[in-house]
Write a protein that holds these residues in place. Structure first.
Motif, PDB file in Angstrom:
ATOM      1  N   THR A   1       0.852  -1.154  -0.022  1.00 47.67           N
ATOM      2  CA  THR A   1       0.043  -0.081  -0.084  1.00 47.67           C
ATOM      3  C   THR A   1       0.875   1.227  -0.053  1.00 47.67           C
ATOM      4  N   ALA A   2       0.382   2.512  -0.199  1.00 47.41           N
ATOM      5  CA  ALA A   2       1.090   3.419  -0.315  1.00 47.41           C
ATOM      6  C   ALA A   2       1.693   3.957   1.206  1.00 47.41           C
ATOM      7  N   GLU A   3       0.902   3.594   2.168  1.00 45.29           N
ATOM      8  CA  GLU A   3       1.413   3.844   3.488  1.00 45.29           C
ATOM      9  C   GLU A   3       2.355   2.846   3.807  1.00 45.29           C
ATOM     10  N   GLY A   4       2.430   1.652   3.358  1.00 47.98           N
ATOM     11  CA  GLY A   4       3.345   0.758   3.545  1.00 47.98           C
ATOM     12  C   GLY A   4       4.647   1.142   2.808  1.00 47.98           C
ATOM     13  N   ILE A   5       4.475   1.546   1.828  1.00 49.26           N
ATOM     14  CA  ILE A   5       5.821   1.816   1.085  1.00 49.26           C
ATOM     15  C   ILE A   5       6.455   3.088   1.997  1.00 49.26           C
ATOM     16  N   LEU A   6       5.814   3.839   2.231  1.00 51.97           N
ATOM     17  CA  LEU A   6       6.112   5.128   3.132  1.00 51.97           C
ATOM     18  C   LEU A   6       6.907   4.714   4.359  1.00 51.97           C
ATOM     19  N   ARG A   7       6.279   3.711   4.905  1.00 51.28           N
ATOM     20  CA  ARG A   7       6.947   3.059   6.310  1.00 51.28           C
ATOM     21  C   ARG A   7       8.141   2.492   6.031  1.00 51.28           C
ATOM     22  N   ALA A   8       8.089   1.639   5.067  1.00 50.37           N
ATOM     23  CA  ALA A   8       9.313   0.816   4.756  1.00 50.37           C
ATOM     24  C   ALA A   8      10.686   1.611   4.253  1.00 50.37           C
ATOM     25  N   SER A   9      10.460   2.853   3.522  1.00 54.15           N
ATOM     26  CA  SER A   9      11.321   3.872   3.312  1.00 54.15           C
ATOM     27  C   SER A   9      11.808   4.631   4.522  1.00 54.15           C
ATOM     28  N   THR A  10      11.023   4.775   5.355  1.00 52.36           N
ATOM     29  CA  THR A  10      11.507   5.245   6.720  1.00 52.36           C
ATOM     30  C   THR A  10      12.340   4.414   7.298  1.00 52.36           C
ATOM     31  N   ARG A  11      11.815   3.159   7.447  1.00 55.17           N
ATOM     32  CA  ARG A  11      12.652   2.111   8.126  1.00 55.17           C
ATOM     33  C   ARG A  11      13.983   1.895   7.413  1.00 55.17           C
ATOM     34  N   THR A  12      14.098   2.059   6.109  1.00 54.46           N
ATOM     35  CA  THR A  12      15.288   1.685   5.518  1.00 54.46           C
ATOM     36  C   THR A  12      16.361   2.958   6.101  1.00 54.46           C
ATOM     37  N   VAL A  13      15.868   4.255   5.930  1.00 53.07           N
ATOM     38  CA  VAL A  13      16.882   5.056   6.319  1.00 53.07           C
ATOM     39  C   VAL A  13      17.145   5.068   7.718  1.00 53.07           C
ATOM     40  N   VAL A  14      16.261   4.863   8.675  1.00 49.35           N
ATOM     41  CA  VAL A  14      16.624   4.570  10.119  1.00 49.35           C
ATOM     42  C   VAL A  14      17.383   3.591  10.477  1.00 49.35           C
ATOM     43  N   SER A  15      16.964   2.470  10.051  1.00 49.19           N
ATOM     44  CA  SER A  15      17.663   1.339  10.357  1.00 49.19           C
ATOM     45  C   SER A  15      19.143   1.101   9.488  1.00 49.19           C
ATOM     46  N   SER A  16      19.172   1.822   8.726  1.00 50.62           N
ATOM     47  CA  SER A  16      20.810   1.808   7.941  1.00 50.62           C
ATOM     48  C   SER A  16      21.490   2.810   8.767  1.00 50.62           C
ATOM     49  N   ALA A  17      21.094   3.664   9.231  1.00 49.74           N
ATOM     50  CA  ALA A  17      21.890   4.787   9.982  1.00 49.74           C
ATOM     51  C   ALA A  17      22.176   4.170  11.206  1.00 49.74           C
ATOM     52  N   LEU A  18      21.391   3.351  11.774  1.00 47.87           N
ATOM     53  CA  LEU A  18      21.711   2.863  13.232  1.00 47.87           C
ATOM     54  C   LEU A  18      22.710   1.759  12.873  1.00 47.87           C
ATOM     55  N   THR A  19      22.432   0.823  11.854  1.00 47.62           N
ATOM     56  CA  THR A  19      23.437  -0.185  11.634  1.00 47.62           C
ATOM     57  C   THR A  19      24.514   0.166  11.218  1.00 47.62           C
ATOM     58  N   VAL A  20      24.879   1.354  10.287  1.00 50.69           N
ATOM     59  CA  VAL A  20      26.276   1.901  10.108  1.00 50.69           C
ATOM     60  C   VAL A  20      26.958   2.351  11.379  1.00 50.69           C
ATOM     61  N   LEU A  21      26.237   2.826  12.191  1.00 61.52           N
ATOM     62  CA  LEU A  21      26.871   3.511  13.218  1.00 61.52           C
ATOM     63  C   LEU A  21      27.335   2.053  14.406  1.00 61.52           C
ATOM     64  N   ALA A  22      26.587   1.328  14.380  1.00 64.52           N
ATOM     65  CA  ALA A  22      26.864   0.073  15.274  1.00 64.52           C
ATOM     66  C   ALA A  22      28.144  -0.846  14.624  1.00 64.52           C
ATOM     67  N   LEU A  23      27.933  -0.880  13.166  1.00 64.57           N
ATOM     68  CA  LEU A  23      29.014  -1.639  12.660  1.00 64.57           C
ATOM     69  C   LEU A  23      30.393  -0.724  12.630  1.00 64.57           C
ATOM     70  N   ASP A  24      30.227   0.414  12.744  1.00 57.48           N
ATOM     71  CA  ASP A  24      31.530   1.362  12.652  1.00 57.48           C
ATOM     72  C   ASP A  24      32.152   1.093  13.931  1.00 57.48           C
ATOM     73  N   PHE A  25      31.604   0.955  15.050  1.00 55.24           N
ATOM     74  CA  PHE A  25      32.042   0.613  16.369  1.00 55.24           C
ATOM     75  C   PHE A  25      32.666  -0.334  16.489  1.00 55.24           C
ATOM     76  N   ILE A  26      32.330  -1.376  15.927  1.00 55.33           N
ATOM     77  CA  ILE A  26      32.653  -3.006  15.964  1.00 55.33           C
ATOM     78  C   ILE A  26      33.737  -2.981  14.770  1.00 55.33           C
ATOM     79  N   LEU A  27      33.897  -2.495  13.773  1.00 52.08           N
ATOM     80  CA  LEU A  27      35.057  -2.360  12.764  1.00 52.08           C
ATOM     81  C   LEU A  27      36.086  -1.631  13.385  1.00 52.08           C
ATOM     82  N   THR A  28      35.916  -0.526  14.091  1.00 53.13           N
ATOM     83  CA  THR A  28      36.913   0.080  14.523  1.00 53.13           C
ATOM     84  C   THR A  28      37.807  -0.591  15.631  1.00 53.13           C
ATOM     85  N   ALA A  29      36.813  -1.048  16.651  1.00 57.62           N
ATOM     86  CA  ALA A  29      37.521  -1.932  17.574  1.00 57.62           C
ATOM     87  C   ALA A  29      38.412  -2.907  16.936  1.00 57.62           C
ATOM     88  N   PHE A  30      38.200  -3.479  15.901  1.00 49.93           N
ATOM     89  CA  PHE A  30      38.790  -4.530  15.218  1.00 49.93           C
ATOM     90  C   PHE A  30      40.063  -3.971  14.420  1.00 49.93           C
TER      91      PHE A  30
END
Length: 257
Positions: A225-254
């Motif tokens: 649905t239109a609302e489903g696409i909007l929510r999926a796009s929002t989840r993509t941006v938010v989840s990607s930002a949090l995942t990148v920051l978390a992975l950055d800490f782990i990779l930097t530690a190694f």
């Protein structure tokens, strides 16, 4: 008890979503031979996800480098160490800021676009039509976009780093009067190709894999649905930002400790 129940339910849902994402990644990797035979689709998607993001990446890198150069010069001048400004700008960009900020910008622009495009194809039943015609939608639609994001991310990070270093040069040398030879020589003498450049590129490759996987997964499994696409796009941006920051800490530690 309600609080414990809610925490447990959210934890189980997170583990289930993580497992489904990993299985989705394995499905894409199993289709790698077909993706190699369809390189034209991947190259086309690299244009839409990579080339169309070059401008925002370059401009953002330029201003980030200018800010680092200005702040770095101001602080280093207090300790009579302004000569190491070039090394500080390059090290900050190559190790941390370049891969992280480029990945977040990529998720905001190309990642959200990938999710919306795949979600729209699902809403208009184009993916179901492919199944009816015995065409695997994951191989035809998802895999080219995934590999395009993985291959584009290191190149975009390099563009971000080059623009950022040039921005630091403009502020430190052209504006504040630091000697040009000192700026470049300190950078060349202290930056290591493997320790700084290669590790930064490896970070950007991992970030690109994570962001592209999240983008195509959210688009492929969104509510049609239109609302489903909007929510999926929002989840993509938010989840990607949090995942990148978390992975950055782990990779930097190694990599850097």
């Amino acid at each position: 008890m309600n609080l414990i129940q809610n925490i447990g339910a959210k934890t189980i849902a997170f583990i289930q979503a993580l497992g489904a994402t990993v299985l989705f990644l394995l499905n894409i990797l199993m289709l790698l031979p077909q993706s190699l035979l369809r390189m034209r689709l991947t190259v086309r998607q690299m244009y839409f996800s990579g080339v169309m993001s070059v401008l925002i990446i370059a401009v953002s890198g330029l201003f980030v480098g200018m800010v680092i150069g200005l702040q770095g010069y101001t602080q280093l001048a207090k300790f009579k160490s302004a000569d190491v400004l070039g090394f500080m700008v390059a090290a900050s960009l190559l190790r941390e800021l370049g891969p992280v900020l480029a990945a977040i910008l990529f998720a905001s622009s190309a990642g959200g676009a990938m999710t919306s495009e795949i979600g729209l194809m699902k809403t208009t039943e184009q993916l179901e039509a492919m199944n009816v015609m015995a065409v695997n939608p994951v191989a035809r639609v998802v895999a080219p976009r995934f590999w395009a994001g993985v291959l584009s991310m290191p190149l975009l990070a390099c563009i971000f780093n080059v623009a950022g270093i040039y921005g630091g040069y403009l502020v430190g040398v052209q504006w504040l009067g630091l000697d040009s030879g000192v700026f470049w020589s300190n950078m060349q003498n202290n930056i290591d190709v493997v320790y700084d450049v290669a590790n930064g590129l490896l970070k950007s490759l991992i970030f690109g894999t994570a962001v592209s996987l999240i983008a195509v997964y959210q688009g492929f499994h969104c509510t049609p649905t239109a609302e489903g696409i909007l929510r999926a796009s929002t989840r993509t941006v938010v989840s990607s930002a949090l995942t990148v920051l978390a992975l950055d800490f782990i990779l930097t530690a190694f990599m850097f400790t």
